[in-house]
Write a protein that holds these residues in place. Structure first.
Motif, PDB file in Angstrom:
ATOM      1  N   TYR A  91      70.018  10.585 -62.785  1.00  0.00           N
ATOM      2  CA  TYR A  91      70.934   9.449 -62.859  1.00  0.00           C
ATOM      3  C   TYR A  91      71.323   8.916 -61.478  1.00  0.00           C
ATOM      4  CZ  TYR A  91      70.924  11.197 -67.568  1.00  0.00           C
ATOM      5  OH  TYR A  91      70.491  11.623 -68.805  1.00  0.00           O
ATOM      6  N   THR A 105      72.405  10.502 -58.574  1.00  0.00           N
ATOM      7  CA  THR A 105      73.537  11.028 -57.794  1.00  0.00           C
ATOM      8  C   THR A 105      73.203  11.174 -56.304  1.00  0.00           C
ATOM      9  OG1 THR A 105      74.040  12.317 -59.783  1.00  0.00           O
ATOM     10  CG2 THR A 105      75.303  12.844 -57.812  1.00  0.00           C
ATOM     11  N   GLU A 142      61.810  10.092 -60.649  1.00  0.00           N
ATOM     12  CA  GLU A 142      62.316  10.507 -61.965  1.00  0.00           C
ATOM     13  C   GLU A 142      61.264  10.153 -63.014  1.00  0.00           C
ATOM     14  OE1 GLU A 142      64.875  12.151 -63.525  1.00  0.00           O
ATOM     15  OE2 GLU A 142      63.821  11.575 -65.348  1.00  0.00           O
ATOM     16  N   ASP A 162      55.826  11.327 -61.709  1.00  0.00           N
ATOM     17  CA  ASP A 162      55.795  12.775 -61.934  1.00  0.00           C
ATOM     18  C   ASP A 162      55.748  13.458 -60.571  1.00  0.00           C
ATOM     19  OD1 ASP A 162      55.217  15.386 -62.501  1.00  0.00           O
ATOM     20  OD2 ASP A 162      53.547  14.956 -63.868  1.00  0.00           O
ATOM     21  N   SER A 163      56.772  14.218 -60.256  1.00  0.00           N
ATOM     22  CA  SER A 163      56.860  14.823 -58.924  1.00  0.00           C
ATOM     23  C   SER A 163      55.800  15.883 -58.662  1.00  0.00           C
ATOM     24  CB  SER A 163      58.248  15.431 -58.711  1.00  0.00           C
ATOM     25  OG  SER A 163      59.159  14.393 -58.450  1.00  0.00           O
ATOM     26  N   HIS A 176      66.845  19.449 -58.238  1.00  0.00           N
ATOM     27  CA  HIS A 176      67.717  19.881 -59.339  1.00  0.00           C
ATOM     28  C   HIS A 176      66.895  19.724 -60.615  1.00  0.00           C
ATOM     29  CE1 HIS A 176      71.512  18.995 -61.943  1.00  0.00           C
ATOM     30  NE2 HIS A 176      71.269  20.281 -61.918  1.00  0.00           N
ATOM     31  N   ASN A 204      57.398  16.390 -68.519  1.00  0.00           N
ATOM     32  CA  ASN A 204      58.778  16.691 -68.159  1.00  0.00           C
ATOM     33  C   ASN A 204      58.946  18.212 -68.147  1.00  0.00           C
ATOM     34  OD1 ASN A 204      61.720  16.869 -68.122  1.00  0.00           O
ATOM     35  ND2 ASN A 204      61.645  14.678 -68.629  1.00  0.00           N
TER      36      ASN A 204
HETATM   37  C1  LIG Z   1      68.797  18.365 -63.997  1.00  0.00           C
HETATM   38  S1  LIG Z   1      68.250  16.722 -64.128  1.00  0.00           S
HETATM   39  C2  LIG Z   1      68.641  16.026 -62.543  1.00  0.00           C
HETATM   40  C3  LIG Z   1      69.945  15.301 -62.553  1.00  0.00           C
HETATM   41  C4  LIG Z   1      70.307  14.663 -61.237  1.00  0.00           C
HETATM   42  N1  LIG Z   1      70.552  15.652 -60.216  1.00  0.00           N
HETATM   43  C5  LIG Z   1      71.535  13.772 -61.422  1.00  0.00           C
HETATM   44  O1  LIG Z   1      72.607  14.115 -60.899  1.00  0.00           O
HETATM   45  O2  LIG Z   1      71.441  12.790 -62.151  1.00  0.00           O
HETATM   46  C6  LIG Z   1      66.506  16.890 -64.053  1.00  0.00           C
HETATM   47  C7  LIG Z   1      65.734  15.601 -64.129  1.00  0.00           C
HETATM   48  O3  LIG Z   1      64.370  15.866 -63.792  1.00  0.00           O
HETATM   49  C8  LIG Z   1      63.568  14.971 -64.537  1.00  0.00           C
HETATM   50  N2  LIG Z   1      62.191  15.496 -64.532  1.00  0.00           N
HETATM   51  C9  LIG Z   1      61.676  16.494 -65.287  1.00  0.00           C
HETATM   52  N3  LIG Z   1      60.375  16.699 -65.006  1.00  0.00           N
HETATM   53  C10 LIG Z   1      60.059  15.827 -64.027  1.00  0.00           C
HETATM   54  C11 LIG Z   1      58.860  15.579 -63.285  1.00  0.00           C
HETATM   55  N4  LIG Z   1      57.720  16.241 -63.533  1.00  0.00           N
HETATM   56  N5  LIG Z   1      58.899  14.623 -62.318  1.00  0.00           N
HETATM   57  C12 LIG Z   1      60.037  13.921 -62.068  1.00  0.00           C
HETATM   58  N6  LIG Z   1      61.183  14.115 -62.754  1.00  0.00           N
HETATM   59  C13 LIG Z   1      61.209  15.061 -63.711  1.00  0.00           C
HETATM   60  C14 LIG Z   1      64.237  14.959 -65.893  1.00  0.00           C
HETATM   61  O4  LIG Z   1      63.837  13.854 -66.666  1.00  0.00           O
HETATM   62  C15 LIG Z   1      65.724  14.949 -65.499  1.00  0.00           C
HETATM   63  O5  LIG Z   1      66.211  13.633 -65.407  1.00  0.00           O
END
Ligand SMILES: C[S@@+](CC[C@H](N)C(=O)[O-])C[C@H]1O[C@@H](n2cnc3c(N)ncnc32)[C@H](O)[C@@H]1O
Length: 268
Positions: A74, A76, A92, A122-123, A146, A161
């Protein structure tokens, strides 16, 4: 244009700096209320409190350094980048979350005129270096990670994801690939901040924090610190504290009241 310079930790003035910005120097982080000022106002389940990226930004980056957030959610971290005068690149995967993040980041004033880019991708495979170069930015001084706490919260249906990794082993493998990938876009000696909590599964405590620490160490990083932060009043636990106490007693465990913030440094 900016009226003054972004905050900079200067060892000649370290005392006034840490007092002014509330910078922590010990490993037990008893943090108060979530900062909901400015663009942080909206609360989203699964986001972290802004104080977590802020501590790292203020300690481990200089004004106009670049920060990468591999799971930018989101927004942050990127909101914090705007607030403290650091460039930011966030990736994201989930479209809806990405769009929410983009909108929130734009709500934060950009008084220091920094670049805050957020990309849907995709990271595991995203080319961070290329994107930084395209944007005219240097390699990053800090990467913030995170990730989902495996399958604890569903962040969309995408198979890539991390929350949908079919096993713990695959979750760890994907996380390791993200670390390796972003490591190539960090400066030598650049920092990595990992925010993670543990989980329960089939009556066992699954120490995600320690598993991810091991993965990170295996990808060319040295451990600098393990900090422990309190969890208070999360949306899930609010008003249900007695239920949690009951469940803990009944099942012979302790319910989570802490998360880890681990700091690593890229080996040269
Ligand atoms: C724990 S949340 C992070 C929240 C963030 N720190 C915030 O304050 O909004 C993890 C995020 O990683 C994303 N995510 C999961 N797998 C991913 C990937 N392979 N590449 C990029 N983002 C990914 C998810 O969709 C989710 O929005």
């Amino acid at each position: 244009m900016p009226h003054n310079d972004p905050p900079k930790l200067d060892m000649k003035n370290w005392k006034s700096f840490i007092d002014q910005y509330g910078v922590l120097t010990d490993s037990l982080w008893l943090l108060g209320e979530r900062d909901d000022s400015g663009a942080h106002g909206e609360l989203h389940h699964g986001g972290f409190i802004p104080q977590l990226p802020r501590q790292a930004l203020l300690r481990f980056t200089k004004p106009y350094d670049t920060v990468i957030d591999c799971f930018s959610g989101y927004g942050t971290t990127l909101i914090e980048c705007r607030r403290w005068g650091r460039h930011g690149l966030g990736v994201e995967l989930d479209k809806e979350i990405f769009e929410t993040g983009q909108r929130r980041i734009e709500q934060e004033p950009n008084n220091y005129d920094v670049k805050t880019l957020v990309v849907q991708g995709d990271s595991v495979s995203f080319n961070f270096r290329e994107k930084l170069q395209e944007a005219g930015l240097e390699n990053a001084a800090l990467a913030v990670l995170h990730p989902p706490y495996h399958d604890i919260i569903k962040y969309g249906d995408g198979v890539d994801n991390l929350c949908n990794a079919p096993s713990l082993e695959m979750f760890l493998e994907k996380y390791g690939s993200v670390v390796e990938n972003v490591g190539g876009a960090l400066k030598p000696e650049g920092y990595l901040e990992l925010v993670i909590g543990d989980k329960y599964g089939k009556g066992e405590w699954i120490p995600l924090g320690f598993h991810l620490m091991k993965e990170t160490l295996e990808k060319g990083f040295r451990l600098k610190s393990i900090c422990v932060k309190n969890i208070e009043n999360t949306m899930a636990k609010r008003n249900r504290i007695n239920l949690w106490k009951y469940r803990a007693l009944k099942s012979g465990f302790y319910f989570f009241k802490h998360e880890y913030i681990m700091f690593f440094q890229r080996k040269t």
